[in-house]
Design a protein around this motif. Structure first.
Motif, PDB file in Angstrom:
ATOM      1  N   GLY A 144       3.064  -2.489   3.536  1.00 31.70           N
ATOM      2  CA  GLY A 144       1.632  -2.429   4.414  1.00 31.70           C
ATOM      3  C   GLY A 144       0.561  -3.144   3.439  1.00 31.70           C
ATOM      4  N   GLY A 145      -0.500  -3.259   4.104  1.00 32.71           N
ATOM      5  CA  GLY A 145      -1.718  -4.036   3.380  1.00 32.71           C
ATOM      6  C   GLY A 145      -3.000  -3.732   4.098  1.00 32.71           C
ATOM      7  N   GLU A 146      -3.989  -3.991   3.429  1.00 34.68           N
ATOM      8  CA  GLU A 146      -5.370  -4.024   4.031  1.00 34.68           C
ATOM      9  C   GLU A 146      -5.685  -5.222   4.999  1.00 34.68           C
ATOM     10  N   ASP A 147      -6.628  -5.074   5.632  1.00 38.98           N
ATOM     11  CA  ASP A 147      -6.870  -6.510   6.438  1.00 38.98           C
ATOM     12  C   ASP A 147      -6.985  -7.830   5.839  1.00 38.98           C
ATOM     13  N   THR A 163       0.703  -1.156   0.013  1.00 36.15           N
ATOM     14  CA  THR A 163       0.073  -0.183  -0.027  1.00 36.15           C
ATOM     15  C   THR A 163       0.979   1.356  -0.052  1.00 36.15           C
ATOM     16  N   TYR A 164       0.278   2.285  -0.302  1.00 31.69           N
ATOM     17  CA  TYR A 164       0.938   3.659  -0.619  1.00 31.69           C
ATOM     18  C   TYR A 164       2.394   3.761  -0.903  1.00 31.69           C
ATOM     19  N   HIS A 188       4.411   4.994   6.190  1.00 32.26           N
ATOM     20  CA  HIS A 188       4.499   4.777   4.606  1.00 32.26           C
ATOM     21  C   HIS A 188       5.145   5.965   4.150  1.00 32.26           C
ATOM     22  N   GLN A 209      -3.632  -8.413   4.115  1.00 35.73           N
ATOM     23  CA  GLN A 209      -2.736  -8.707   5.387  1.00 35.73           C
ATOM     24  C   GLN A 209      -2.696 -10.277   5.766  1.00 35.73           C
ATOM     25  N   ASN A 258      -1.775   4.890   8.223  1.00 34.44           N
ATOM     26  CA  ASN A 258      -3.303   4.713   8.171  1.00 34.44           C
ATOM     27  C   ASN A 258      -3.343   3.301   8.825  1.00 34.44           C
ATOM     28  N   HIS A 259      -3.680   3.316   9.780  1.00 35.84           N
ATOM     29  CA  HIS A 259      -3.983   1.895  10.418  1.00 35.84           C
ATOM     30  C   HIS A 259      -5.096   1.799  11.489  1.00 35.84           C
ATOM     31  N   GLY A 260      -5.582   0.731  11.887  1.00 41.70           N
ATOM     32  CA  GLY A 260      -6.619   0.506  12.791  1.00 41.70           C
ATOM     33  C   GLY A 260      -6.048   0.006  13.990  1.00 41.70           C
ATOM     34  N   GLY A 261      -4.970  -0.678  13.505  1.00 44.66           N
ATOM     35  CA  GLY A 261      -4.281  -1.363  14.864  1.00 44.66           C
ATOM     36  C   GLY A 261      -3.388  -0.584  15.850  1.00 44.66           C
ATOM     37  N   GLN A 282       2.748  -5.751  12.096  1.00 42.65           N
ATOM     38  CA  GLN A 282       1.760  -6.401  12.756  1.00 42.65           C
ATOM     39  C   GLN A 282       1.916  -8.040  12.703  1.00 42.65           C
ATOM     40  N   CYS A 291       3.961  -1.163   8.600  1.00 46.35           N
ATOM     41  CA  CYS A 291       2.526  -1.164   9.089  1.00 46.35           C
ATOM     42  C   CYS A 291       1.828  -2.733   9.229  1.00 46.35           C
ATOM     43  N   ALA A 292       1.164  -3.091   8.099  1.00 45.71           N
ATOM     44  CA  ALA A 292       0.675  -4.477   8.358  1.00 45.71           C
ATOM     45  C   ALA A 292       1.668  -5.403   8.321  1.00 45.71           C
ATOM     46  N   ARG A 318      -9.285   4.708  13.470  1.00 45.77           N
ATOM     47  CA  ARG A 318      -8.128   4.515  12.706  1.00 45.77           C
ATOM     48  C   ARG A 318      -7.010   5.719  12.830  1.00 45.77           C
TER      49      ARG A 318
HETATM   50  N1  GLN Z   1      -4.541  -3.576   8.106  1.00 43.81           N
HETATM   51  C1  GLN Z   1      -3.762  -2.945   9.075  1.00 43.81           C
HETATM   52  C2  GLN Z   1      -4.298  -2.134  10.097  1.00 43.81           C
HETATM   53  O1  GLN Z   1      -5.162  -1.214   9.748  1.00 43.81           O
HETATM   54  C3  GLN Z   1      -2.508  -2.305   8.669  1.00 43.81           C
HETATM   55  C4  GLN Z   1      -2.874  -1.134   7.324  1.00 43.81           C
HETATM   56  C5  GLN Z   1      -1.670  -0.752   6.646  1.00 43.81           C
HETATM   57  O2  GLN Z   1      -0.681  -1.415   6.538  1.00 43.81           O
HETATM   58  N2  GLN Z   1      -1.560   0.492   6.194  1.00 43.81           N
HETATM   59  O3  GLN Z   1      -4.016  -1.767  11.193  1.00 43.81           O
END
Ligand code: GLN
Length: 245
Positions: A61-64, A18-19, A201, A67, A151-154, A98, A94-95, A128
């Motif tokens: 990074g990556g979306e859920d 991502t990004y 990112h 990921q 940009n992350h929720g975790g 995690q 990021c992802a 987020r």
């Molecule tokens: N999916 C993960 C989160 O939202 C990581 C997001 C990302 O890599 N940008 O926490």
């Protein structure tokens, strides 16, 4: 460096990119080449075996959903763990930060097992963290503020084996899992052995040449001459200014 050409692995860019995070490998290659060090980018796709003998590894990074696919692949293929055990430098964004931890819970609350090579765990923060992130580096070899976009929720908690990469000046960084007591001083990232992981990112290495060169120096075992890339100082000033740092 194992061979005469520095090999820079980009793992699973289909799901971890991502990004523009795959740009981190381009920055590493370019900064090596401009110093006369031969370098190549080795793209390792989801269906490829992960080579354990590359000189340097980059994970984005990556979306859920993406990921979770990456986590499954990394658990099934021991290549990356072997490379890290051998001390090969790894940058994780990021992802990927995690996923390298013991486990993480995604936005739906589903717990996903990680690789356990970072002493960290991640739970949803409840909201987020989105925006500019600036930190003061806390590890040897870095002196300049770090700048990136998050940009992350975790929210990620560090165990005793992991050290933070930076102290947050602006933005959230590792944050606080919902219900946990906020830490006194906000931090970003996790550093353990040859792994440097961050929520930034940007791509982070385009914005932070000092971090790129730290990874290159570790991978090559060379002392690197300074390298001036036009525009980078202006970019840093502009982004750090945007963060209010
Ligand atoms: N999916 C993960 C989160 O939202 C990581 C997001 C990302 O890599 N940008 O926490």
């Amino acid at each position: 460096m194992s061979e005469s050409t520095l090999s820079i692995g980009v793992l699973m860019p289909e799901v971890l990119g991502t990004y523009g995070d795959t740009g981190n490998a381009i920055v590493l290659k370019e900064r090596a080449c401009r110093r006369g060090i031969q370098a190549e980018i080795v793209q390792v796709g989801l269906n490829d075996a992960i080579p354990e003998g590359l000189d340097l590894y980059s994970l984005g990074g990556g979306e859920d959903t993406a990921q979770a696919v990456a986590a499954q692949k990394l658990r099934a293929d021991s290549g990356l763990v072997k490379a890290v055990e051998a001390g090969r430098p790894l940058l994780a964004i990021c992802a990927s930060l995690q996923v390298l931890g013991h486990w993480y819970r995604d936005a739906t609350g589903q717990r996903v097992e990680g690789l356990g090579i970072l002493d960290i765990t991640t739970d949803p923060q409840g909201q987020r963290a989105i925006g500019e992130l600036a930190t003061e580096p806390l590890i040897k070899g870095l002196t300049q503020p770090l700048t990136g976009f998050e940009n992350h929720g975790g929210g990620t908690l560090l165990g005793p084996e992991a050290q933070p990469l930076g102290r947050v000046i602006a933005g959230v960084g590792n944050g606080t899992p919902k219900g946990a007591t906020p830490v006194a001083q906000a931090i970003d990232g996790a550093v353990q052995g040859s792994i440097i992981a961050t929520y930034m990112h940007g791509p982070v290495l385009a914005r932070n040449p000092e971090l790129a060169d730290l990874l290159l120096a570790r991978a090559t075992g060379m002392e690197l001459a300074p390298l001036n890339v036009p525009g980078v100082a202006e970019l840093r000033e502009e982004r750090l200014g945007a963060a209010g740092a």
